[in-house]
Scaffold this active site. Structure first.
Site, PDB file in Angstrom:
ATOM      1  N   CYS A  86      34.898  38.884  44.999  1.00 34.04           N
ATOM      2  CA  CYS A  86      34.772  38.886  46.458  1.00 34.04           C
ATOM      3  C   CYS A  86      33.304  39.119  46.854  1.00 34.04           C
ATOM      4  O   CYS A  86      32.485  38.235  46.702  1.00 34.04           O
ATOM      5  CB  CYS A  86      35.714  39.928  47.065  1.00 34.04           C
ATOM      6  SG  CYS A  86      35.977  39.721  48.842  1.00 34.04           S
ATOM      7  N   HIS A 195      41.133  39.094  44.274  1.00 34.51           N
ATOM      8  CA  HIS A 195      40.931  40.398  43.656  1.00 34.51           C
ATOM      9  C   HIS A 195      41.889  40.647  42.483  1.00 34.51           C
ATOM     10  O   HIS A 195      42.957  41.242  42.662  1.00 34.51           O
ATOM     11  CB  HIS A 195      41.139  41.505  44.692  1.00 34.51           C
ATOM     12  CG  HIS A 195      40.055  41.616  45.695  1.00 34.51           C
ATOM     13  ND1 HIS A 195      39.024  42.532  45.587  1.00 34.51           N
ATOM     14  CD2 HIS A 195      39.813  40.920  46.837  1.00 34.51           C
ATOM     15  CE1 HIS A 195      38.208  42.400  46.625  1.00 34.51           C
ATOM     16  NE2 HIS A 195      38.670  41.429  47.394  1.00 34.51           N
ATOM     17  N   GLU A 197      41.634  42.855  40.253  1.00 42.35           N
ATOM     18  CA  GLU A 197      41.750  44.294  39.990  1.00 42.35           C
ATOM     19  C   GLU A 197      42.878  44.935  40.798  1.00 42.35           C
ATOM     20  O   GLU A 197      43.285  46.063  40.511  1.00 42.35           O
ATOM     21  CB  GLU A 197      40.421  45.001  40.263  1.00 42.35           C
ATOM     22  CG  GLU A 197      40.104  45.289  41.718  1.00 42.35           C
ATOM     23  CD  GLU A 197      39.558  44.097  42.480  1.00 42.35           C
ATOM     24  OE1 GLU A 197      39.019  44.307  43.585  1.00 42.35           O
ATOM     25  OE2 GLU A 197      39.665  42.956  41.994  1.00 42.35           O
TER      26      GLU A 197
END
Length: 224
Positions: A86, A195, A197
Site C-alpha cells: 500500500c 494488504h 499482512e
C-alpha cells in the site's frame, strides 16, 4: 533465524501487523526506524502501509527521502528482497525502485474491502509459495490506489511478466489493466496495493491466504 526488517515512518499504521506476519511466517521481525541509516543486517525488508509523513505533497513523496531509504534503495539494487504494501508500494514508485505511480481512486472515495487477487507471477522473492493463476483473498484499503503508467511501461510490465497480482472480480480503484502489484525485472522488489499482512490468521482476517507473501521470502532466501 532469518531477519526481516519492517520500516516505521511517521504515520505508518500497519508496521505492527507486518511484524506479526513476519513472525507467523517463521522469521524474526526487526523494527527499523525511518531516521536511521542502519538496516541491522536484515535479510529482507518490508515497507508497510499507512500515511507516511501524512501523505503530504504526494503519497510516499516525502518518505522517499527518509534517511533509511538511502540504505533500502542501495540494498534493493544489490538484490535484497523488498516488499512494499500500500503506502510502501507508493514509496517504492516514488523511489524509482518500481515504475509507474499510484493516484487517487477513480471513484474519488476511500475503499475498504476483502479483495480477490489472481497471482500472475509466482517466481518473485515474495510470491514463490503461490501458483500462477491462484486466486487469493486479502483486505484492501486505500484512497490513492490506482496504478498508472504510460502505455510503453504497461506493455513492458505485461510482456516481461512483471505484473505480480491482478484484481479479480472487480477493479476497486481504477488501476490500469487491473494491476494490483508489480515487480522489478530482478524479482526481488515487489509492490502491491492490497494488504497480505491482514490475511495471516483466521481470527483477524478473511483467511490466511496472505501469509504466502511472507513465507515465500523465507523460501527464496534459503534457496539462494
Amino acid at each position: 533465524m532469518t531477519k526481516v526488517g519492517v520500516v516505521t515512518f511517521p504515520g505508518s499504521l500497519d508496521d505492527v501487523d507486518a511484524r506479526r506476519a513476519v513472525r507467523l511466517a517463521g522469521a524474526e521481525p526487526v523494527a527499523l526506524w525511518h531516521g536511521d541509516h542502519d538496516l541491522q543486517g536484515v535479510d529482507a525488508i518490508v515497507l508497510p502501509g499507512g500515511f507516511s509523513y501524512g501523505d503530504y505533497l504526494r503519497c510516499g513523496a516525502i518518505a522517499r527521502f527518509a534517511p533509511i531509504m538511502t540504505e533500502v534503495v542501495e540494498a534493493a539494487n544489490g538484490g535484497l528482497p523488498v516488499l512494499g504494501i500500500c503506502n510502501g508500494f507508493q514509496i517504492l514508485c516514488e523511489s524509482h525502485l518500481l515504475p509507474g505511480a499510484l493516484i487517487r481512486n477513480d471513484h474519488r472515495t476511500f475503499v475498504c474491502r476483502d479483495q480477490q487477487l489472481v497471482v500472475e507471477n509466482a517466481s518473485t522473492a515474495w510470491t514463490s509459495d503461490y501458483a500462477v493463476g491462484q486466486t487469493v483473498t486479502v483486505p484492501l484499503k486505500n484512497g490513492e490506489g490506482g496504478f498508472v503508467a504510460d502505455v510503453d511501461t504497461l506493455d513492458r510490465l505485461e510482456g516481461e511478466g512483471q505484473v505480480v497480482v491482478r484484481y479479480a472480480g472487480v477493479n476497486p480503484n481504477g488501476s490500469l489493466r487491473d494491476i494490483a502489484g508489480i515487480t522489478n525485472d530482478r524479482g526481488n522488489v515487489v509492490g502491491l496495493m492490497p494488504h497480505p499482512e491482514h490475511a495471516v490468521e483466521e481470527l483477524t482476517g478473511p483467511g490466511t491466504e496472505g501469509l504466502g507473501f511472507f513465507t515465500s521470502v523465507l523460501t527464496s532466501l534459503v534457496s539462494r
